[in-house]
Write a protein that holds these residues in place. Structure first.
Motif, PDB file in Angstrom:
ATOM      1  N   GLY A 281       0.832  -1.193   0.000  1.00 18.46           N
ATOM      2  CA  GLY A 281       0.000   0.000   0.000  1.00 18.46           C
ATOM      3  C   GLY A 281       0.868   1.245   0.000  1.00 18.46           C
ATOM      4  O   GLY A 281       2.042   1.206   0.410  1.00 18.46           O
ATOM      5  N   ALA A 282       0.275   2.337  -0.484  1.00 22.49           N
ATOM      6  CA  ALA A 282       0.997   3.610  -0.489  1.00 22.49           C
ATOM      7  C   ALA A 282      -0.006   4.752  -0.311  1.00 22.49           C
ATOM      8  O   ALA A 282       0.239   5.874  -0.723  1.00 22.49           O
ATOM      9  CB  ALA A 282       1.786   3.762  -1.782  1.00 22.49           C
ATOM     10  N   GLY A 283      -1.140   4.443   0.314  1.00 20.21           N
ATOM     11  CA  GLY A 283      -2.151   5.468   0.589  1.00 20.21           C
ATOM     12  C   GLY A 283      -1.867   6.124   1.928  1.00 20.21           C
ATOM     13  O   GLY A 283      -0.733   6.072   2.437  1.00 20.21           O
ATOM     14  N   GLY A 284      -2.900   6.739   2.504  1.00 19.60           N
ATOM     15  CA  GLY A 284      -2.732   7.491   3.744  1.00 19.60           C
ATOM     16  C   GLY A 284      -2.214   6.633   4.891  1.00 19.60           C
ATOM     17  O   GLY A 284      -1.294   7.040   5.624  1.00 19.60           O
ATOM     18  N   ALA A 285      -2.771   5.447   5.063  1.00 22.90           N
ATOM     19  CA  ALA A 285      -2.384   4.595   6.193  1.00 22.90           C
ATOM     20  C   ALA A 285      -0.935   4.125   6.027  1.00 22.90           C
ATOM     21  O   ALA A 285      -0.134   4.174   6.967  1.00 22.90           O
ATOM     22  CB  ALA A 285      -3.328   3.404   6.287  1.00 22.90           C
TER      23      ALA A 285
ATOM     24  N   ASN B 266       3.024  -1.432  -4.104  1.00 27.34           N
ATOM     25  CA  ASN B 266       1.670  -0.901  -4.286  1.00 27.34           C
ATOM     26  C   ASN B 266       1.171  -1.202  -5.683  1.00 27.34           C
ATOM     27  O   ASN B 266       1.951  -1.290  -6.631  1.00 27.34           O
ATOM     28  CB  ASN B 266       1.673   0.618  -4.057  1.00 27.34           C
ATOM     29  CG  ASN B 266       0.268   1.168  -3.846  1.00 27.34           C
ATOM     30  OD1 ASN B 266      -0.495   0.600  -3.064  1.00 27.34           O
ATOM     31  ND2 ASN B 266      -0.076   2.244  -4.531  1.00 27.34           N
TER      32      ASN B 266
ATOM     33  N   LEU C  96       2.799  -5.152  -7.234  1.00 27.19           N
ATOM     34  CA  LEU C  96       2.309  -6.255  -6.408  1.00 27.19           C
ATOM     35  C   LEU C  96       2.279  -7.584  -7.158  1.00 27.19           C
ATOM     36  O   LEU C  96       1.436  -8.430  -6.873  1.00 27.19           O
ATOM     37  CB  LEU C  96       0.903  -5.922  -5.898  1.00 27.19           C
ATOM     38  CG  LEU C  96       0.817  -4.954  -4.719  1.00 27.19           C
ATOM     39  CD1 LEU C  96      -0.631  -4.525  -4.479  1.00 27.19           C
ATOM     40  CD2 LEU C  96       1.373  -5.585  -3.450  1.00 27.19           C
TER      41      LEU C  96
ATOM     42  N   THR D  68      -3.215  -1.869   2.624  1.00 27.73           N
ATOM     43  CA  THR D  68      -4.194  -1.690   1.542  1.00 27.73           C
ATOM     44  C   THR D  68      -5.562  -2.057   2.106  1.00 27.73           C
ATOM     45  O   THR D  68      -5.672  -2.529   3.236  1.00 27.73           O
ATOM     46  CB  THR D  68      -3.916  -2.625   0.349  1.00 27.73           C
ATOM     47  OG1 THR D  68      -4.254  -3.971   0.718  1.00 27.73           O
ATOM     48  CG2 THR D  68      -2.473  -2.571  -0.096  1.00 27.73           C
ATOM     49  N   SER D  69      -6.601  -1.870   1.294  1.00 28.90           N
ATOM     50  CA  SER D  69      -7.934  -2.264   1.762  1.00 28.90           C
ATOM     51  C   SER D  69      -8.271  -3.696   1.347  1.00 28.90           C
ATOM     52  O   SER D  69      -9.403  -4.136   1.527  1.00 28.90           O
ATOM     53  CB  SER D  69      -8.961  -1.266   1.243  1.00 28.90           C
ATOM     54  OG  SER D  69      -8.651  -0.898  -0.076  1.00 28.90           O
TER      55      SER D  69
ATOM     56  N   LEU E 203      -3.412 -10.509  -0.036  1.00 29.60           N
ATOM     57  CA  LEU E 203      -2.327 -10.245  -0.993  1.00 29.60           C
ATOM     58  C   LEU E 203      -1.178 -11.230  -0.837  1.00 29.60           C
ATOM     59  O   LEU E 203      -0.261 -11.241  -1.649  1.00 29.60           O
ATOM     60  CB  LEU E 203      -1.801  -8.814  -0.800  1.00 29.60           C
ATOM     61  CG  LEU E 203      -2.721  -7.695  -1.284  1.00 29.60           C
ATOM     62  CD1 LEU E 203      -2.149  -6.340  -0.882  1.00 29.60           C
ATOM     63  CD2 LEU E 203      -2.908  -7.761  -2.802  1.00 29.60           C
TER      64      LEU E 203
HETATM   65  P1  ATR Z   1      -6.022   4.555   3.459  1.00 36.67           P
HETATM   66  O1  ATR Z   1      -6.191   5.929   4.016  1.00 36.67           O
HETATM   67  O2  ATR Z   1      -6.792   3.494   4.184  1.00 36.67           O
HETATM   68  O3  ATR Z   1      -4.599   4.210   3.248  1.00 36.67           O
HETATM   69  P2  ATR Z   1      -6.176   5.086   0.632  1.00 36.67           P
HETATM   70  O4  ATR Z   1      -5.298   6.265   0.820  1.00 36.67           O
HETATM   71  O5  ATR Z   1      -7.381   5.213  -0.245  1.00 36.67           O
HETATM   72  O6  ATR Z   1      -6.743   4.573   2.029  1.00 36.67           O
HETATM   73  O7  ATR Z   1      -5.255   3.856   0.140  1.00 36.67           O
HETATM   74  C1  ATR Z   1      -5.777   2.610  -0.188  1.00 36.67           C
HETATM   75  C2  ATR Z   1      -4.648   1.660  -0.512  1.00 36.67           C
HETATM   76  O8  ATR Z   1      -5.184   0.355  -0.804  1.00 36.67           O
HETATM   77  C3  ATR Z   1      -3.834   2.075  -1.745  1.00 36.67           C
HETATM   78  O9  ATR Z   1      -2.496   1.668  -1.563  1.00 36.67           O
HETATM   79  C4  ATR Z   1      -4.508   1.254  -2.849  1.00 36.67           C
HETATM   80  O10 ATR Z   1      -3.707   1.007  -3.986  1.00 36.67           O
HETATM   81  P3  ATR Z   1      -3.637   2.105  -5.181  1.00 36.67           P
HETATM   82  O11 ATR Z   1      -2.721   3.187  -4.680  1.00 36.67           O
HETATM   83  O12 ATR Z   1      -3.093   1.365  -6.338  1.00 36.67           O
HETATM   84  O13 ATR Z   1      -5.050   2.584  -5.386  1.00 36.67           O
HETATM   85  C5  ATR Z   1      -4.745  -0.051  -2.124  1.00 36.67           C
HETATM   86  N1  ATR Z   1      -5.770  -0.897  -2.740  1.00 36.67           N
HETATM   87  C6  ATR Z   1      -7.111  -0.703  -2.737  1.00 36.67           C
HETATM   88  N2  ATR Z   1      -7.725  -1.713  -3.396  1.00 36.67           N
HETATM   89  C7  ATR Z   1      -6.751  -2.561  -3.817  1.00 36.67           C
HETATM   90  C8  ATR Z   1      -6.736  -3.797  -4.545  1.00 36.67           C
HETATM   91  N3  ATR Z   1      -7.869  -4.371  -4.978  1.00 36.67           N
HETATM   92  N4  ATR Z   1      -5.540  -4.383  -4.806  1.00 36.67           N
HETATM   93  C9  ATR Z   1      -4.393  -3.824  -4.356  1.00 36.67           C
HETATM   94  N5  ATR Z   1      -4.335  -2.665  -3.669  1.00 36.67           N
HETATM   95  C10 ATR Z   1      -5.494  -2.038  -3.399  1.00 36.67           C
END
Ligand code: ATR
Length: 288
Positions: free
Chosen positions: A131-135, A154, A180, A199-200, A211
């Motif tokens: 993951g590379a989002g907020g969390a 990610n 990934l 990630t979610s 994953l």
């Molecule tokens: P949060 O604040 O919970 O981190 P977010 O910033 O929306 O939420 O980040 C969601 C993370 O889950 C991201 O790393 C997202 O990957 P992308 O940057 O490619 O969007 C990852 N994610 C969500 N659905 C996914 C999936 N089906 N497979 C792999 N990664 C997923």
């Protein structure tokens, strides 16, 4: 708890907030300690954030939690930023200190506490973060200075690259990044000590997804899951079966809340009470 003219208000702002477990956690803690505080959740749309923050000041609301999609947008509206927030570039907690709004980020500290509680020693280890989002960003910033090697994987590789770049620029910490694919995951997890799912993937309703192929798990790899709904994700179930040390998603939620609670009240938080409140609120939410 008797609400009076002196009751202090703490609140969550974000959109959506209806299913948040934070009100249950904080109100249980206030009640347990007999503190004259109450915690509510307010749905605030992005375009009304400025008005909401002006309202916080005018009403002298004591403390806030900030959630999606406001954690970054709120920064220019604050009077001061604590180092925990300025480095990550996101705020999840605000203290109204005599009319001045001070922004903090307790997600990173919460992650460190959750790991420390599980007796995971970060010193010099190899960590793989999915993951590379907020969390992922909050967790990566908090653990990067301690670990020996960090790999960010990610789905959208550019976001992992940006996070790696920010870690180097702001903290001087190096991290590798990638996508990934099974091949990359296999290669990176082989000698990793800790894997963090930020990630979610695995979250309700897609609770049968993970994953990590179970054959990559084992007693030498600790697993930190940030998804908490359900608490027992497929990843955690597989990890337990493989003999991995596991840290569940409620741990992060709990420990970031514990840190926020001490910022607002200056009082030692009742951690067990807060964890129980989270668990029962989650049960109620799953029943409903
Ligand atoms: P949060 O604040 O919970 O981190 P977010 O910033 O929306 O939420 O980040 C969601 C993370 O889950 C991201 O790393 C997202 O990957 P992308 O940057 O490619 O969007 C990852 N994610 C969500 N659905 C996914 C999936 N089906 N497979 C792999 N990664 C997923």
């Amino acid at each position: 708890m008797e609400i009076s003219g002196k009751t202090k208000l703490c609140a969550l702002i974000g959109d959506p907030v209806e299913h948040s477990l934070s009100p249950a956690m904080h109100n249980a803690a206030f009640k347990h300690l007999g503190l004259n505080y109450v915690y509510l959740a307010f749905k605030v749309e992005r375009e009304r954030l400025k008005e909401a923050i002006a309202g916080v000041k005018a009403l002298k609301i004591h403390g806030l939690n900030v959630t999606k999609p406001l954690k970054i947008d709120v920064i220019p509206l604050l009077d001061e930023l604590h180092e925990s927030a300025s480095k990550v570039g996101a705020v999840n907690t605000i203290l109204n200190r005599d009319g001045k709004l001070v922004g903090y980020n307790t997600d990173g500290l919460g992650a460190l506490k959750a790991l420390e509680n599980a007796e995971v020693d970060l010193n010099g280890i190899k960590v793989v973060i999915f993951g590379a989002g907020g969390a992922a960003r909050a967790v990566a910033f908090s653990i990067a200075p301690k670990v020996g090697e960090m790999v960010l994987l990610n789905r959208t590789v550019e976001k992992a690259e940006r996070l790696a770049h920010d870690l180097e620029e702001k903290l001087g910490c190096k991290a590798r990044f990638g996508g990934l694919s099974e091949e990359v995951k296999r290669r990176e997890l082989r000698d990793a000590d800790l894997v963090i799912n930020a990630t979610s993937v695995g979250m309700r309703p897609n609770k049968n997804l993970s994953l990590v192929n179970p054959d990559l798990l084992g007693p030498d790899l600790a697993v930190f899951e940030l998804v908490y709904n359900p608490v027992e994700t497929k990843l955690l179930k597989d990890a337990r079966k493989a003999g991995s040390k596991v840290i569940d998603g409620l741990s992060l939620l709990l420990h970031q809340g514990v840190e926020s609670f001490s910022i607002w009240t200056g009082v030692k938080p009742p951690i067990e009470v807060m964890r129980k409140a989270l668990e029962s609120a989650l049960e109620d939410a799953s029943d409903g």
